[in-house]
Design a protein around this motif. Structure first.
Motif, short mmCIF file in Angstrom:
data_model
loop_
_atom_site.label_atom_id
_atom_site.label_comp_id
_atom_site.label_asym_id
_atom_site.label_seq_id
_atom_site.Cartn_x
_atom_site.Cartn_y
_atom_site.Cartn_z
N PHE A 167 82.63 43.20 53.87
CA PHE A 167 82.03 42.54 55.03
C PHE A 167 80.60 43.03 55.21
N THR A 168 79.76 42.17 55.75
CA THR A 168 78.39 42.57 56.07
C THR A 168 78.03 42.11 57.48
N VAL A 169 77.14 42.84 58.09
CA VAL A 169 76.55 42.46 59.38
C VAL A 169 75.17 41.92 59.06
N GLN A 170 74.92 40.68 59.46
CA GLN A 170 73.63 40.05 59.19
C GLN A 170 72.94 39.66 60.49
N ASP A 171 71.61 39.57 60.40
CA ASP A 171 70.78 39.11 61.53
C ASP A 171 71.06 39.88 62.82
N PHE A 172 71.21 41.20 62.72
CA PHE A 172 71.47 42.02 63.89
C PHE A 172 70.20 42.12 64.72
N LYS A 173 70.27 41.64 65.97
CA LYS A 173 69.11 41.62 66.85
C LYS A 173 69.45 42.27 68.19
N ILE A 174 68.50 43.01 68.70
CA ILE A 174 68.67 43.73 69.95
C ILE A 174 67.66 43.22 70.96
N LYS A 195 73.31 41.16 69.19
CA LYS A 195 73.85 39.98 68.50
C LYS A 195 73.71 40.09 66.99
N GLY A 196 74.61 39.40 66.32
CA GLY A 196 74.55 39.32 64.87
C GLY A 196 75.65 38.44 64.34
N GLN A 197 75.81 38.46 63.05
CA GLN A 197 76.88 37.73 62.39
C GLN A 197 77.66 38.70 61.51
#
Length: 116
Positions: free
Chosen positions: A26-33, A43-45
């Protein structure tokens, strides 16, 4: 002896199903604070790269300017639903944190994987 062997197989099957996918699948993508009005948005995917449907738990750490972990929280973005192979779910785990001005950076990663 046959009963012992059969019961051992029944115990091993759920463990094998649990071990089919790992956190590295699994990966966490587009993590934004972002922070507005004292509320955090983290937020992220979460993307499933495993060959099977599974769910993953995300761990997010809030750190101070020196890199010291101030708060660490975990959450299951898909709840008790599995994510299909190649699919993703959006998440915002900001509600798990109480904002503090000491929080200077955040990291997100996959902590655990399971199938429901």
């Amino acid at each position: 002896m046959k009963i012992l062997l059969a019961s051992a197989l029944f115990l091993a099957v759920p463990m094998a199903a649990h071990a089919a996918c790992s956190p590295t699948d699994f990966t966490v993508q587009d993590f934004k604070i972002s922070a507005a009005s004292g509320r955090l948005s983290l937020k992220g995917q979460l993307v499933n790269h495993c060959a099977e449907a599974a769910a993953a738990q995300i761990a997010i750490e809030a750190k101070d300017a020196s890199g010291k972990v101030l708060v660490s929280k975990k959450g299951w973005p898909a709840g008790t639903a599995n994510i299909a192979p190649g699919q993703s779910v959006d998440f915002d785990l900001g509600r798990l944190f109480r904002y503090s001005s000491d929080m200077q950076s955040f990291t997100a990663g996959v902590a655990d994987v399971r199938t429901w």
